[in-house]
Design a protein around this motif. Structure first.
Motif, PDB file in Angstrom:
ATOM      1  N   ILE A 198      22.389  58.928 -86.530  1.00 12.11           N
ATOM      2  CA  ILE A 198      21.383  58.601 -85.511  1.00 12.11           C
ATOM      3  C   ILE A 198      22.060  58.378 -84.164  1.00 12.11           C
ATOM      4  O   ILE A 198      21.606  58.901 -83.128  1.00 12.11           O
ATOM      5  CB  ILE A 198      20.571  57.358 -85.940  1.00 12.11           C
ATOM      6  CG1 ILE A 198      19.746  57.673 -87.193  1.00 12.11           C
ATOM      7  CG2 ILE A 198      19.659  56.900 -84.802  1.00 12.11           C
ATOM      8  CD1 ILE A 198      19.067  56.459 -87.794  1.00 12.11           C
ATOM      9  N   VAL A 199      23.133  57.598 -84.139  1.00 10.14           N
ATOM     10  CA  VAL A 199      23.849  57.349 -82.883  1.00 10.14           C
ATOM     11  C   VAL A 199      24.404  58.653 -82.317  1.00 10.14           C
ATOM     12  O   VAL A 199      24.371  58.880 -81.102  1.00 10.14           O
ATOM     13  CB  VAL A 199      24.977  56.321 -83.109  1.00 10.14           C
ATOM     14  CG1 VAL A 199      25.862  56.211 -81.869  1.00 10.14           C
ATOM     15  CG2 VAL A 199      24.389  54.960 -83.447  1.00 10.14           C
ATOM     16  N   SER A 200      24.884  59.545 -83.182  1.00  9.32           N
ATOM     17  CA  SER A 200      25.420  60.826 -82.723  1.00  9.32           C
ATOM     18  C   SER A 200      24.331  61.673 -82.083  1.00  9.32           C
ATOM     19  O   SER A 200      24.559  62.328 -81.049  1.00  9.32           O
ATOM     20  CB  SER A 200      26.055  61.578 -83.896  1.00  9.32           C
ATOM     21  OG  SER A 200      27.093  60.814 -84.478  1.00  9.32           O
ATOM     22  N   LEU A 201      23.131  61.672 -82.680  1.00 14.43           N
ATOM     23  CA  LEU A 201      22.010  62.391 -82.067  1.00 14.43           C
ATOM     24  C   LEU A 201      21.654  61.798 -80.714  1.00 14.43           C
ATOM     25  O   LEU A 201      21.332  62.539 -79.761  1.00 14.43           O
ATOM     26  CB  LEU A 201      20.788  62.345 -82.989  1.00 14.43           C
ATOM     27  CG  LEU A 201      20.777  63.292 -84.184  1.00 14.43           C
ATOM     28  CD1 LEU A 201      19.521  63.061 -85.015  1.00 14.43           C
ATOM     29  CD2 LEU A 201      20.837  64.743 -83.725  1.00 14.43           C
ATOM     30  N   GLY A 206      21.684  61.898 -74.697  1.00 12.68           N
ATOM     31  CA  GLY A 206      22.177  61.362 -73.434  1.00 12.68           C
ATOM     32  C   GLY A 206      22.895  62.413 -72.608  1.00 12.68           C
ATOM     33  O   GLY A 206      22.738  62.486 -71.387  1.00 12.68           O
ATOM     34  N   VAL A 207      23.689  63.273 -73.274  1.00 18.61           N
ATOM     35  CA  VAL A 207      24.397  64.341 -72.558  1.00 18.61           C
ATOM     36  C   VAL A 207      23.404  65.335 -71.965  1.00 18.61           C
ATOM     37  O   VAL A 207      23.579  65.798 -70.833  1.00 18.61           O
ATOM     38  CB  VAL A 207      25.384  65.043 -73.510  1.00 18.61           C
ATOM     39  CG1 VAL A 207      25.918  66.331 -72.885  1.00 18.61           C
ATOM     40  CG2 VAL A 207      26.533  64.118 -73.851  1.00 18.61           C
ATOM     41  N   VAL A 208      22.363  65.665 -72.719  1.00 18.26           N
ATOM     42  CA  VAL A 208      21.355  66.599 -72.207  1.00 18.26           C
ATOM     43  C   VAL A 208      20.656  66.024 -70.980  1.00 18.26           C
ATOM     44  O   VAL A 208      20.395  66.735 -70.001  1.00 18.26           O
ATOM     45  CB  VAL A 208      20.332  66.944 -73.310  1.00 18.26           C
ATOM     46  CG1 VAL A 208      19.174  67.763 -72.736  1.00 18.26           C
ATOM     47  CG2 VAL A 208      21.007  67.711 -74.436  1.00 18.26           C
ATOM     48  N   LEU A 309      38.679  72.342 -77.252  1.00 18.03           N
ATOM     49  CA  LEU A 309      37.386  72.911 -77.629  1.00 18.03           C
ATOM     50  C   LEU A 309      36.276  72.384 -76.727  1.00 18.03           C
ATOM     51  O   LEU A 309      35.386  73.136 -76.310  1.00 18.03           O
ATOM     52  CB  LEU A 309      37.079  72.566 -79.095  1.00 18.03           C
ATOM     53  CG  LEU A 309      38.048  73.080 -80.144  1.00 18.03           C
ATOM     54  CD1 LEU A 309      37.626  72.607 -81.521  1.00 18.03           C
ATOM     55  CD2 LEU A 309      38.146  74.596 -80.104  1.00 18.03           C
ATOM     56  N   GLY A 310      36.295  71.077 -76.437  1.00 14.50           N
ATOM     57  CA  GLY A 310      35.276  70.504 -75.567  1.00 14.50           C
ATOM     58  C   GLY A 310      35.326  71.077 -74.167  1.00 14.50           C
ATOM     59  O   GLY A 310      34.277  71.377 -73.563  1.00 14.50           O
ATOM     60  N   ILE A 328      27.165  70.258 -80.214  1.00 14.54           N
ATOM     61  CA  ILE A 328      27.686  69.937 -81.547  1.00 14.54           C
ATOM     62  C   ILE A 328      29.057  69.286 -81.418  1.00 14.54           C
ATOM     63  O   ILE A 328      29.451  68.457 -82.252  1.00 14.54           O
ATOM     64  CB  ILE A 328      27.739  71.198 -82.441  1.00 14.54           C
ATOM     65  CG1 ILE A 328      28.001  70.827 -83.906  1.00 14.54           C
ATOM     66  CG2 ILE A 328      28.778  72.183 -81.965  1.00 14.54           C
ATOM     67  CD1 ILE A 328      26.932  69.990 -84.556  1.00 14.54           C
ATOM     68  N   TRP A 329      29.797  69.613 -80.351  1.00 14.73           N
ATOM     69  CA  TRP A 329      31.084  68.950 -80.105  1.00 14.73           C
ATOM     70  C   TRP A 329      30.868  67.473 -79.784  1.00 14.73           C
ATOM     71  O   TRP A 329      31.586  66.596 -80.301  1.00 14.73           O
ATOM     72  CB  TRP A 329      31.815  69.653 -78.956  1.00 14.73           C
ATOM     73  CG  TRP A 329      33.168  69.090 -78.630  1.00 14.73           C
ATOM     74  CD1 TRP A 329      34.352  69.447 -79.202  1.00 14.73           C
ATOM     75  CD2 TRP A 329      33.478  68.077 -77.665  1.00 14.73           C
ATOM     76  NE1 TRP A 329      35.391  68.706 -78.646  1.00 14.73           N
ATOM     77  CE2 TRP A 329      34.885  67.862 -77.704  1.00 14.73           C
ATOM     78  CE3 TRP A 329      32.720  67.332 -76.768  1.00 14.73           C
ATOM     79  CZ2 TRP A 329      35.522  66.934 -76.884  1.00 14.73           C
ATOM     80  CZ3 TRP A 329      33.357  66.408 -75.947  1.00 14.73           C
ATOM     81  CH2 TRP A 329      34.734  66.215 -76.010  1.00 14.73           C
ATOM     82  N   VAL A 330      29.887  67.166 -78.939  1.00 19.43           N
ATOM     83  CA  VAL A 330      29.568  65.771 -78.630  1.00 19.43           C
ATOM     84  C   VAL A 330      29.112  65.049 -79.894  1.00 19.43           C
ATOM     85  O   VAL A 330      29.545  63.920 -80.183  1.00 19.43           O
ATOM     86  CB  VAL A 330      28.485  65.690 -77.536  1.00 19.43           C
ATOM     87  CG1 VAL A 330      27.972  64.257 -77.376  1.00 19.43           C
ATOM     88  CG2 VAL A 330      29.021  66.215 -76.207  1.00 19.43           C
ATOM     89  N   PHE A 331      28.233  65.696 -80.655  1.00 20.47           N
ATOM     90  CA  PHE A 331      27.742  65.106 -81.908  1.00 20.47           C
ATOM     91  C   PHE A 331      28.903  64.776 -82.832  1.00 20.47           C
ATOM     92  O   PHE A 331      29.000  63.659 -83.368  1.00 20.47           O
ATOM     93  CB  PHE A 331      26.782  66.085 -82.593  1.00 20.47           C
ATOM     94  CG  PHE A 331      26.277  65.617 -83.923  1.00 20.47           C
ATOM     95  CD1 PHE A 331      25.143  64.830 -84.012  1.00 20.47           C
ATOM     96  CD2 PHE A 331      26.931  65.971 -85.095  1.00 20.47           C
ATOM     97  CE1 PHE A 331      24.672  64.390 -85.249  1.00 20.47           C
ATOM     98  CE2 PHE A 331      26.476  65.541 -86.331  1.00 20.47           C
ATOM     99  CZ  PHE A 331      25.344  64.747 -86.398  1.00 20.47           C
TER     100      PHE A 331
END
Length: 378
Positions: A198-201, A206-208, A309-310, A328-331
């Motif tokens: 959940i926190v990863s989502l 937040g990045v979006v 990669l990021g 997916i990298w942020v996640f």
């Protein structure tokens, strides 16, 4: 024909996590549809594969780290059955190489595969939600195979949501259906009670919000953040579980690193970390686990590869595939701080969280489509 077989195998490498009745069946299909065609295609298109290896330095670094992990068996304290371990690691390498061969040699767009994954995750989540009242379980999880635990189930579905959320139909009717499927997946993740997923989502949302991507995606991200706030308010049990002894696990892992800081304990060596009177066989943190297993120098090189990669995804963020990789990298960057992830190992439920940013990054620059992530502003 080999390319078509390999394409199905790569689709199965993710979809099979949801659909496989047993882990052995999953591995059998990977052997038939990934490992064997991959070896054939590497031999047939060796010149192009060699060109890819020579021109992608992040792939050099990956192969160095992989070789290092195998060499660490020579000082591994608790590992046995060395041939079994080496075979497992080589099979995992073939899965990664299968992605590289397919994505680079055949120049196929990945959009269709991501859409299929997202739709499959939505339908799977819908079935689990419908069956939930009859299952008598406290926390949601999937059916058999790899998904019979709330945490792997939560991370897997959440990762598929992230991978597929940049692809939205243009027609309103299609968007409504797609939104319902994505909503089922998000509800499934919430009901697993997996706070890490959940926190990863929320980190992705937040990045979006910060990066934009059009009013449509920014609106979705804001709605996700509002929903997370509402969840914390109306479902306080998620926060009442505390840190699940994570701070004690971190301290115990650091103590282990101090004992063997340069080379670690070696691949497949077991270790124990005590927290709150309970002994764990893992420190629930990828970075610390990597340092325990392989030492600090290895971990630093892994960190360099991950940041590489990021940065590459950031440079391609105006492309649909580039934005999907960045998300997916942020996640994954957030997720690996909370649960049982390993750098190398057999293909399993959460392998895609760590390695999907890598294999997709190697496909950048070869995708046929150059769509931007912003939908029409009408």
């Amino acid at each position: 024909m080999a390319g078509v077989v390999l394409a199905f195998g790569l689709f199965w490498s993710v979809a099979g996590v949801l659909l496989t009745p047993t882990m052995k069946f999953y591995s059998w299909l990977l052997t038939a549809f990934v490992y064997l065609p991959c070896l054939y295609l590497i031999a047939r298109y060796f010149h192009e594969f060699r060109h890819t290896v020579l021109n992608r330095r992040e792939l050099w670094l990956f192969l160095l780290l992989f070789a290092w992990s195998l060499v660490s068996l020579t000082w591994s304290a608790g590992a046995d059955r060395y041939l079994t371990i080496i075979k497992r690691e080589l099979f995992f390498l073939m899965l990664i190489l299968g992605w590289i061969v397919w994505g680079r040699t055949f120049n196929r767009p990945l959009q269709s595969m991501m859409i299929l994954w997202g739709g499959l995750a939505g339908l799977y989540s819908m079935a689990a939600l419908i069956a939930y009242p009859m299952r008598g379980i406290d926390r949601m999880y999937g059916f058999g195979g790899f998904m019979d635990n709330p945490n792997p189930a939560g991370y897997t579905i959440a990762a598929l949501v992230v991978l597929s959320c940049t692809w939205w139909p243009q027609k309103v009717s299609g968007r409504v259906i797609w939104a319902l499927l994505q909503a089922c997946s998000v509800v499934f993740v919430i009901m697993t009670g997996s706070r890490g997923s959940i926190v990863s989502l929320m980190a992705v949302a937040g990045v979006v919000v910060l990066l934009g991507g059009g009013r449509f995606y920014r609106t979705l991200a804001i709605l996700a953040l509002v929903a997370a706030g509402a969840l914390a308010i109306f479902e306080p049990s998620i926060l009442q579980r505390g840190d699940s002894e994570r701070l004690l696990l971190i301290k115990g892992a650091i103590d282990l690193i101090h004992q063997r800081p340069w080379l670690g304990i070696g691949l497949s060596s077991d270790y124990e970390v005590s927290a709150g009177g309970v002994v764990f066989g893992h420190c629930h943190n990828l970075i610390l686990d990597t340092a325990v297993q392989y030492g600090i120098p290895f971990t630093v090189l892994w960190g360099v590869l991950w940041l590489w990669l990021g940065l590459r995804a950031w440079r391609h963020r105006n492309e649909a595939l580039g934005m999907a990789i960045l998300m997916i990298w942020v996640f994954a960057t957030v997720a690996v701080q909370f649960d049982v992830f390993t750098v190398f190992g057999r293909a399993r439920a959460m392998w895609m969280v760590v390695w999907m940013p890598f294999v997709l990054s190697l496909c950048l620059g070869k995708s046929e489509r150059k769509d931007t992530v912003s939908p029409p502003q009408a």
